[in-house]
Write a protein that holds these residues in place. Structure first.
Motif, short mmCIF file in Angstrom:
data_model
loop_
_atom_site.label_atom_id
_atom_site.label_comp_id
_atom_site.label_asym_id
_atom_site.label_seq_id
_atom_site.Cartn_x
_atom_site.Cartn_y
_atom_site.Cartn_z
N THR A 203 15.76 0.02 6.45
CA THR A 203 17.02 -0.60 6.05
C THR A 203 16.87 -2.08 5.71
OG1 THR A 203 17.49 -0.91 8.40
CG2 THR A 203 18.47 1.01 7.31
N LYS A 204 15.73 -2.70 6.03
CA LYS A 204 15.52 -4.12 5.74
C LYS A 204 14.88 -4.35 4.38
CE LYS A 204 15.17 -5.74 10.53
NZ LYS A 204 14.32 -6.45 11.52
N GLN A 205 14.63 -3.28 3.63
CA GLN A 205 13.93 -3.41 2.35
C GLN A 205 14.91 -3.54 1.20
OE1 GLN A 205 10.78 -3.84 3.11
NE2 GLN A 205 11.43 -3.26 5.18
N ASN A 206 14.40 -4.05 0.10
CA ASN A 206 15.19 -4.16 -1.13
C ASN A 206 14.73 -3.07 -2.10
OD1 ASN A 206 16.57 -4.82 -3.44
ND2 ASN A 206 15.46 -6.72 -3.83
N PHE A 207 15.53 -2.03 -2.19
CA PHE A 207 15.19 -0.91 -3.06
C PHE A 207 15.91 -0.98 -4.41
CE2 PHE A 207 14.83 1.38 1.21
CZ PHE A 207 13.45 1.24 1.27
N THR A 208 16.49 -2.12 -4.75
CA THR A 208 17.22 -2.20 -6.01
C THR A 208 16.32 -2.51 -7.19
OG1 THR A 208 17.71 -4.56 -5.68
CG2 THR A 208 19.31 -2.98 -4.81
N LYS A 209 15.10 -2.95 -6.93
CA LYS A 209 14.14 -3.17 -8.02
C LYS A 209 13.45 -1.84 -8.32
CE LYS A 209 11.01 -4.74 -4.39
NZ LYS A 209 10.26 -5.89 -3.83
N ALA A 210 12.53 -1.85 -9.28
CA ALA A 210 11.76 -0.64 -9.59
C ALA A 210 11.02 -0.21 -8.32
CB ALA A 210 10.78 -0.92 -10.72
N THR A 211 11.31 1.02 -7.85
CA THR A 211 10.89 1.43 -6.51
C THR A 211 10.33 2.84 -6.49
OG1 THR A 211 12.51 0.01 -5.40
CG2 THR A 211 11.75 1.94 -4.18
N ALA A 212 9.23 3.00 -5.76
CA ALA A 212 8.70 4.33 -5.45
C ALA A 212 8.70 4.50 -3.95
CB ALA A 212 7.29 4.49 -6.00
N ILE A 213 9.38 5.51 -3.46
CA ILE A 213 9.38 5.84 -2.04
C ILE A 213 8.42 7.01 -1.83
CG2 ILE A 213 10.77 6.80 -0.17
CD1 ILE A 213 13.11 5.12 -1.23
N VAL A 214 7.46 6.81 -0.92
CA VAL A 214 6.36 7.77 -0.77
C VAL A 214 6.41 8.39 0.62
CG1 VAL A 214 3.89 8.12 -1.08
CG2 VAL A 214 5.02 6.19 -2.23
N VAL A 215 6.38 9.72 0.67
CA VAL A 215 6.39 10.44 1.94
C VAL A 215 5.20 11.39 2.00
CG1 VAL A 215 8.89 10.26 2.27
CG2 VAL A 215 7.93 12.22 1.01
N GLY A 216 4.74 11.64 3.23
CA GLY A 216 3.63 12.57 3.44
C GLY A 216 4.07 13.75 4.29
N THR A 217 3.12 14.59 4.64
CA THR A 217 3.45 15.76 5.45
C THR A 217 3.61 15.37 6.92
OG1 THR A 217 1.13 16.29 5.87
CG2 THR A 217 2.12 17.22 3.89
N GLU A 218 4.32 16.22 7.65
CA GLU A 218 4.49 15.97 9.09
C GLU A 218 3.15 16.03 9.82
OE1 GLU A 218 7.89 18.45 10.61
OE2 GLU A 218 7.94 18.94 8.48
N ALA A 219 2.28 16.93 9.40
CA ALA A 219 1.01 17.12 10.10
C ALA A 219 0.04 15.97 9.86
CB ALA A 219 0.38 18.44 9.66
N ASP A 220 -0.06 15.53 8.61
CA ASP A 220 -1.10 14.56 8.26
C ASP A 220 -0.58 13.19 7.85
OD1 ASP A 220 -3.11 16.54 8.62
OD2 ASP A 220 -2.65 17.35 6.63
N GLY A 221 0.71 13.08 7.57
CA GLY A 221 1.23 11.81 7.10
C GLY A 221 0.65 11.46 5.74
N LEU A 222 0.63 10.16 5.44
CA LEU A 222 0.08 9.70 4.17
C LEU A 222 -1.37 9.28 4.34
CD1 LEU A 222 3.05 7.57 2.79
CD2 LEU A 222 2.15 9.69 1.79
N SER A 223 -2.13 9.39 3.27
CA SER A 223 -3.53 8.99 3.31
C SER A 223 -3.65 7.48 3.39
CB SER A 223 -4.26 9.50 2.07
OG SER A 223 -3.69 8.95 0.90
#
Length: 265
Positions: A203-223
């Protein structure tokens, strides 16, 4: 007179089943299966090209054909026995189509704004999760969904089913994690990776600019690669006993925070 198939042992029936069940066959033939009025309608709206359409007259209401405008030579009538064998689910209104796959290259993405909002999922494996992510993306009207290191093709029958046709309503691309990171940097799109380590509350981020939100799996998360190249790692505070949630739920929380910021700024 329309073509007809009355035997479940027909060669075409076997071909349809192979397209449903095997990604290898979908890649080889360049075709996939779509079931249901809504799904076919969305695919047509997205300019998918149909090779064949199969109708079970005892189930299908032919009045729908007027809005589909399929050429008569594409239509084949099938018996209830054949429909029962090839229909992946029982509530698809007696219609099934074969359409050409599209190629989902990163460079084909077309953004209509200078501040696009992208949802990226790395190596999602469960079709249900992928379908839910696509539904979330459609609901939020994101500019694109990108699948990193895909473990299944998006024309998997379960993905089409669980996305309720949102495979066709979203702009989708696939690529390796490295390719996607290079693409985002080339386009000056900020990367917000859902990673616990070295992260800040979302909630402290500014997502109004060009933004990519990246999610990973529950088991492994993101690389690790995402952590190294992230503009900012972000997390959703967890107040229970576990430290993770379903990837599609997390994606929805993050994407709709971005939408909230954009709608009120």
């Amino acid at each position: 007179m329309r073509k007809q198939i009355s035997s479940p042992q027909n060669k075409t029936v076997k071909q349809i089943l192979q397209l449903q069940e095997k990604s290898r066959n979908r890649r080889k033939e360049g075709l996939f299966v779509i079931e249901g009025i809504r799904e076919i309608e969305l695919a047509l709206k997205a300019n998918y090209q149909f090779e064949a359409v199969y109708i079970c007259q005892k189930v299908f209401n032919e009045e729908h054909l007027e809005k589909f405008s399929f050429a008569e030579h594409l239509l084949t009538e099938i018996t209830p026995e054949v429909y029962k064998k090839i229909a992946y689910r029982s509530s698809t209104e007696g219609i099934l189509g074969i359409a050409k796959i599209k190629f989902h290259e990163l460079q084909q993405l077309n953004f209509k704004t200078e501040t696009p909002l992208l949802l990226i999922a790395e190596a999602p494996e469960k079709p249900g999760n992928i379908g839910a992510i696509l539904r979330t993306a459609d609901a939020a009207n994101v500019d694109a969904v990108i699948i990193a290191n895909p473990k299944t093709d998006i024309y998997n029958t379960n993905i089409i089913r669980s996305s309720v046709g949102c495979v066709f309503t979203n702009q989708i691309a696939t690529g390796t994690t490295s390719e996607i990171i290079d693409f985002l940097k080339e386009k000056n799109i900020a990367i917000y990776s859902a990673i616990l380590q070295e992260s800040e509350i979302y909630t402290k981020q500014n997502f109004t600019k060009a933004t990519a939100i990246v999610v990973g799996t529950e088991a492994d998360g993101l690389s690790e690669e995402w952590r190294e190249h992230s503009t900012q790692n972000i997390h959703i505070p967890m107040q229970g006993e576990i430290d993770s949630m379903n990837v599609s739920v997390a994606a929805g929380i993050l994407i709709f925070e971005a939408k909230r910021q954009r709608d009120f700024n």
